[in-house]
Enzyme design. Sequence first.
Site, PDB file in Angstrom:
ATOM      1  N   SER A 162       0.843  -1.189   0.000  1.00 22.69           N
ATOM      2  CA  SER A 162       0.000   0.000   0.000  1.00 22.69           C
ATOM      3  C   SER A 162       0.883   1.244   0.000  1.00 22.69           C
ATOM      4  O   SER A 162       2.095   1.155   0.163  1.00 22.69           O
ATOM      5  CB  SER A 162      -0.900   0.014   1.231  1.00 22.69           C
ATOM      6  N   LYS A 163       0.233   2.373  -0.160  1.00 28.16           N
ATOM      7  CA  LYS A 163       0.944   3.648  -0.175  1.00 28.16           C
ATOM      8  C   LYS A 163       1.927   3.758   0.980  1.00 28.16           C
ATOM      9  O   LYS A 163       3.002   4.310   0.847  1.00 28.16           O
ATOM     10  CB  LYS A 163      -0.071   4.790  -0.060  1.00 28.16           C
ATOM     11  N   ARG A 164       1.502   3.228   2.111  1.00 30.64           N
ATOM     12  CA  ARG A 164       2.311   3.364   3.320  1.00 30.64           C
ATOM     13  C   ARG A 164       3.700   2.738   3.189  1.00 30.64           C
ATOM     14  O   ARG A 164       4.643   3.165   3.830  1.00 30.64           O
ATOM     15  CB  ARG A 164       1.578   2.771   4.523  1.00 30.64           C
ATOM     16  N   GLY A 202       5.599   3.018   0.884  1.00 34.29           N
ATOM     17  CA  GLY A 202       6.514   4.014   0.317  1.00 34.29           C
ATOM     18  C   GLY A 202       7.013   3.699  -1.074  1.00 34.29           C
ATOM     19  O   GLY A 202       7.606   4.544  -1.722  1.00 34.29           O
TER      20      GLY A 202
END
Length: 485
Positions: A255-257, A259
């Site tokens: 996910s976006k998290r 990075g």
Amino acid sequence: MTKIRTRYAPSPTGRMHVGNLRSALYEFLIAKHDGGDFMLRIEDTDQERYVEGATEIIYRTLEQTGLKHDEGPDKDGGYGPYVQSERMKTGIYMKYAKELIDKGEAYYCFCDKERLASLRTEVVDGKEITIYDKHCLGLSREEVEANLASRKPFVIRQNIPNEGTTTFHDELYGDITVENAELDDMILIKSDGYPTYNFANVVDDHTMNITHVVRGNEYLSSSPKYVRLYDAFGWQVPVYIHLPLITDENHKKLSKRSGHASFEDLIEQGFLTEAIVNYVALLGWSPEGNREIFSLQELIEQFDYHRISKSPAVFDIVKLRWMNGEYLKAMDDELFYEMAKPYLQETLKKDFDLRKIARMVKTRIETFLDIAGQVDFFEELPEYDAEMYVHKKMKTTRETALMVLTEVLPILEEQEDYSNDGLYETLLKYVEQKGCKNGFVMWPIRTAVSGKQMTPAGATEIMEILGREESLKRIRKGIEKLRDV
Ligand code: GLU
């Protein structure tokens, strides 16, 4: 045999996620492996999720990665329009929805928010969905006509019987059979007149003659409903290939998290397009043999979707870094220099020979972002500890280092020629005089001029870049440092 036609069907909702890039790549490879056509279709029916500029990102990414589409909004191939909001205006979705109503496979639903809110909900794939109770299926023809005449808002739902089962085939998962009672009467046409993805993907894939559909396995659970639509129309179901989940290093959905979830994130992190494409190809697919480095052309030749695995693919940034390093090593020197230059300039403000420095780091970095840490000492001598001079294997102690530096300083002060070769020749004479090993002399000098344990080049190469003044200054500083302890 019919010509293979595949499509990449992104929703313009932001950056291109690695999972989307993988779908696009596999669709492209399946088509190109067999001389087929690869098509771009923009799925923008979810107006709430639309992000300004996202369509440009899609075009840019396809262009940059070399996934050239044969047809799309910008390249008419006779199956347009290629943007769903434009297709909607042609009335195509409504026409087919009405056809389903006539067949008893769909129905108008006029239930308002309040009524829907009172219905049973279920969590499917992490999303809460309302289990519709078929209330409006019971409306008489007259009631429906009257509602439509009075412009009462409506949606159109798929009519799925409560009994029986539905079976569909996926190339990786095989035959999957589900109880119809588990399938909800999903909305085909929304109250704003737009089709849902669930309906549009079926109508479009059929009317655009798509033969193979590759997508993330989050669509697996809805696929029985799509197959029911194909059957209701009497259309041939395309080959379905649902790809395994991509997880991060902690086995959580990428996910976006994390990075590094999108193509653009990776570019910003200094990765090369070719390496990203190569790496993404291997997220779930493996060729025969152990080879891992493939150009796009080689992927086209090798790709066989039967070799895609069902198990989750871990996005391993360490592996990608390694792969990127391999691409950098193999890169043409001049091209490398051009690409590395902005990163070199970011760290090195003084007047250095950047071409030479680029050549030094080329085989030592894994991404362009590693450049700074490799070359920063040229700009400024870092703080370092006198302990750094100690090297057991070379029998170098602080005392011997001090002796060497003190003895070579006057020699280097005499020296006019600060080329790598000139310096090397001079220092070699000193080594011979002393009758010691090269390293016994070079190690302390390199430490003094770099202040680092690891450098991308040897003492004399570094001095050539630094020039006479700066090299001597650093050696004098080293002597002071060693005297002080
Ligand atoms: N628009 C969908 C998405 O972006 C496409 C899914 C599909 O390929 O059918 O997820």
